[in-house]
Scaffold this motif. Structure first.
Motif, PDB file in Angstrom:
ATOM      1  N   GLY A  29      -3.486 -47.198   0.744  1.00  0.00           N
ATOM      2  CA  GLY A  29      -2.465 -47.312  -0.285  1.00  0.00           C
ATOM      3  C   GLY A  29      -3.110 -47.213  -1.650  1.00  0.00           C
ATOM      4  N   GLY A  30      -2.346 -46.783  -2.643  1.00  0.00           N
ATOM      5  CA  GLY A  30      -2.867 -46.687  -3.994  1.00  0.00           C
ATOM      6  C   GLY A  30      -3.418 -45.311  -4.316  1.00  0.00           C
ATOM      7  N   ALA A  31      -4.038 -45.200  -5.488  1.00  0.00           N
ATOM      8  CA  ALA A  31      -4.503 -43.899  -5.976  1.00  0.00           C
ATOM      9  C   ALA A  31      -5.843 -44.028  -6.684  1.00  0.00           C
ATOM     10  CB  ALA A  31      -3.465 -43.310  -6.924  1.00  0.00           C
ATOM     11  N   VAL A  32      -6.621 -42.947  -6.618  1.00  0.00           N
ATOM     12  CA  VAL A  32      -7.916 -42.853  -7.300  1.00  0.00           C
ATOM     13  C   VAL A  32      -7.861 -41.680  -8.267  1.00  0.00           C
ATOM     14  CG1 VAL A  32     -10.407 -42.555  -7.048  1.00  0.00           C
ATOM     15  CG2 VAL A  32      -9.100 -43.765  -5.275  1.00  0.00           C
ATOM     16  N   THR A  33      -8.304 -41.918  -9.492  1.00  0.00           N
ATOM     17  CA  THR A  33      -8.332 -40.868 -10.506  1.00  0.00           C
ATOM     18  C   THR A  33      -9.746 -40.779 -11.068  1.00  0.00           C
ATOM     19  OG1 THR A  33      -6.035 -41.322 -11.095  1.00  0.00           O
ATOM     20  CG2 THR A  33      -7.323 -40.051 -12.668  1.00  0.00           C
ATOM     21  N   VAL A  34     -10.277 -39.566 -11.142  1.00  0.00           N
ATOM     22  CA  VAL A  34     -11.613 -39.329 -11.681  1.00  0.00           C
ATOM     23  C   VAL A  34     -11.496 -38.336 -12.832  1.00  0.00           C
ATOM     24  CG1 VAL A  34     -13.946 -38.491 -11.212  1.00  0.00           C
ATOM     25  CG2 VAL A  34     -12.700 -39.762  -9.446  1.00  0.00           C
ATOM     26  N   ALA A  35     -11.930 -38.751 -14.005  1.00  0.00           N
ATOM     27  CA  ALA A  35     -11.902 -37.896 -15.188  1.00  0.00           C
ATOM     28  C   ALA A  35     -10.520 -37.292 -15.414  1.00  0.00           C
ATOM     29  CB  ALA A  35     -12.957 -36.803 -15.069  1.00  0.00           C
ATOM     30  N   GLY A  36      -9.496 -38.109 -15.198  1.00  0.00           N
ATOM     31  CA  GLY A  36      -8.134 -37.659 -15.432  1.00  0.00           C
ATOM     32  C   GLY A  36      -7.505 -36.868 -14.310  1.00  0.00           C
ATOM     33  N   HIS A  37      -8.241 -36.665 -13.203  1.00  0.00           N
ATOM     34  CA  HIS A  37      -7.739 -35.874 -12.080  1.00  0.00           C
ATOM     35  C   HIS A  37      -7.436 -36.787 -10.895  1.00  0.00           C
ATOM     36  CE1 HIS A  37      -8.869 -32.141 -14.106  1.00  0.00           C
ATOM     37  NE2 HIS A  37     -10.032 -32.712 -14.386  1.00  0.00           N
ATOM     38  N   PRO A  38      -6.175 -36.881 -10.465  1.00  0.00           N
ATOM     39  CA  PRO A  38      -5.864 -37.640  -9.248  1.00  0.00           C
ATOM     40  C   PRO A  38      -6.559 -36.993  -8.046  1.00  0.00           C
ATOM     41  CG  PRO A  38      -3.873 -37.155 -10.506  1.00  0.00           C
ATOM     42  CD  PRO A  38      -4.972 -36.326 -11.106  1.00  0.00           C
ATOM     43  N   VAL A  39      -7.166 -37.822  -7.195  1.00  0.00           N
ATOM     44  CA  VAL A  39      -7.912 -37.322  -6.037  1.00  0.00           C
ATOM     45  C   VAL A  39      -7.265 -37.858  -4.767  1.00  0.00           C
ATOM     46  CG1 VAL A  39     -10.153 -37.179  -4.910  1.00  0.00           C
ATOM     47  CG2 VAL A  39     -10.025 -37.301  -7.408  1.00  0.00           C
ATOM     48  N   SER A  40      -6.850 -36.961  -3.882  1.00  0.00           N
ATOM     49  CA  SER A  40      -6.213 -37.385  -2.639  1.00  0.00           C
ATOM     50  C   SER A  40      -7.119 -37.218  -1.420  1.00  0.00           C
ATOM     51  CB  SER A  40      -4.919 -36.587  -2.404  1.00  0.00           C
ATOM     52  OG  SER A  40      -5.185 -35.200  -2.367  1.00  0.00           O
ATOM     53  N   GLY A  41      -8.119 -36.339  -1.523  1.00  0.00           N
ATOM     54  CA  GLY A  41      -9.000 -36.093  -0.386  1.00  0.00           C
ATOM     55  C   GLY A  41     -10.232 -36.978  -0.424  1.00  0.00           C
ATOM     56  N   VAL A  42     -11.085 -36.805   0.586  1.00  0.00           N
ATOM     57  CA  VAL A  42     -12.364 -37.503   0.634  1.00  0.00           C
ATOM     58  C   VAL A  42     -13.454 -36.510   1.019  1.00  0.00           C
ATOM     59  CG1 VAL A  42     -11.407 -39.767   1.171  1.00  0.00           C
ATOM     60  CG2 VAL A  42     -11.976 -38.219   3.034  1.00  0.00           C
ATOM     61  N   ARG A  43     -14.671 -36.859   0.679  1.00  0.00           N
ATOM     62  CA  ARG A  43     -15.854 -36.061   1.008  1.00  0.00           C
ATOM     63  C   ARG A  43     -15.661 -34.609   0.591  1.00  0.00           C
ATOM     64  NH1 ARG A  43     -19.302 -39.255   3.946  1.00  0.00           N
ATOM     65  NH2 ARG A  43     -18.382 -41.114   4.933  1.00  0.00           N
ATOM     66  N   TYR A  44     -15.876 -33.678   1.523  1.00  0.00           N
ATOM     67  CA  TYR A  44     -15.867 -32.262   1.153  1.00  0.00           C
ATOM     68  C   TYR A  44     -14.466 -31.703   0.965  1.00  0.00           C
ATOM     69  CZ  TYR A  44     -20.842 -32.359   1.918  1.00  0.00           C
ATOM     70  OH  TYR A  44     -22.182 -32.651   1.824  1.00  0.00           O
ATOM     71  N   ALA A  45     -13.437 -32.513   1.193  1.00  0.00           N
ATOM     72  CA  ALA A  45     -12.081 -32.105   0.845  1.00  0.00           C
ATOM     73  C   ALA A  45     -11.821 -32.274  -0.646  1.00  0.00           C
ATOM     74  CB  ALA A  45     -11.057 -32.905   1.646  1.00  0.00           C
ATOM     75  N   VAL A  46     -12.716 -32.947  -1.334  1.00  0.00           N
ATOM     76  CA  VAL A  46     -12.617 -33.115  -2.786  1.00  0.00           C
ATOM     77  C   VAL A  46     -13.206 -31.876  -3.454  1.00  0.00           C
ATOM     78  CG1 VAL A  46     -13.321 -34.522  -4.763  1.00  0.00           C
ATOM     79  CG2 VAL A  46     -12.827 -35.605  -2.553  1.00  0.00           C
ATOM     80  N   PRO A  47     -12.558 -31.315  -4.440  1.00  0.00           N
ATOM     81  CA  PRO A  47     -13.100 -30.135  -5.118  1.00  0.00           C
ATOM     82  C   PRO A  47     -14.525 -30.362  -5.616  1.00  0.00           C
ATOM     83  CG  PRO A  47     -10.840 -30.529  -5.822  1.00  0.00           C
ATOM     84  CD  PRO A  47     -11.241 -31.712  -4.984  1.00  0.00           C
TER      85      PRO A  47
END
Length: 222
Positions: free
Chosen positions: A57-75
């Motif tokens: 649950g909840g959300a993670v944002t890095v440098a203004g970009h919401p991130v939904s994936g993990v590991r190599y699914a992250v850009p």
């Protein structure tokens, strides 16, 4: 730079949350210390913050970009902005790689190489080794030929190789001697001085208090 909003996580098979609706924001240019005892969920939080564990649950944002994936699914563009240091340097490194090649890993992968060709990055490796106070004679040794403190310095150098904008450290000085702890924490704090968002989790309040704005327990401020 790093933001967690109402983050929760429940491991499969458990009937309780390891984390429950925790929110945290680490601006650029800030070193924050997360002080909490073992078993309080700080490692789960750090895994979520480092994008290696998906929150339930909840959300993670890095440098203004919401991130939904993990590991190599992250850009890759987002992954390259982040550096991580874990508690156990031996668990985080290959016993077959020299310290030089360990430090070179992110540089190689950033160039699309499958193996760390350290010879292509001699100048950058030397700069990083000097930063963490690893003498040149140690760089061609294997992990079993150096101390835990020396290996953790190599791990820190590796985390800094791509000049990350977010640095996450989970118990980076656990079981290290005082001199190595001082070096590591000084380098970590230096990243915040250069504009990075730094989050350090530890059960050692004195270590955190010397370099970070301390949060406790998992969200309360002091």
């Amino acid at each position: 730079m790093l933001r967690l909003d109402a983050v929760s996580h429940r491991y499969p098979g458990s009937d309780v949350d390891a984390l429950e609706e925790l929110s945290l924001q680490v601006p650029g240019g800030t070193a924050m210390g997360l002080f909490a005892p073992s078993g309080s969920g700080k490692t789960t939080l750090m895994r979520i913050a480092s994008l290696s564990l998906r929150p339930t649950g909840g959300a993670v944002t890095v440098a203004g970009h919401p991130v939904s994936g993990v590991r190599y699914a992250v850009p890759r563009s987002i992954r390259r902005t982040m550096g991580t240091v874990g508690q156990s340097p031996r668990a985080a490194t290959s016993p077959r790689l020299s310290l030089r090649r360990i430090i070179a890993e992110p540089l190689s992968f950033a160039d699309g190489r499958r193996t760390p060709h350290a010879s292509a990055y001699t100048e950058r490796i030397a700069e990083l080794a000097d930063l963490v106070q690893l003498s040149p004679d140690l760089l061609d040794r294997l992990p079993h030929q150096v101390s835990d403190g020396q290996l953790q310095r190599a791990c820190l150098a590796r985390a800094l190789a791509l000049d990350p904008k977010v640095l996450l450290c989970d118990e980076p000085t656990a079981m290290l001697d005082a001199s190595t702890t001082a070096v590591i924490m000084r380098v970590i704090a230096g990243r915040a001085e250069r504009g990075a968002a730094v989050l350090v989790a530890s059960h050692d309040h004195a270590v955190l208090g010397a370099s970070c704005h301390v949060l406790r327990p998992l969200g309360g401020t002091e």
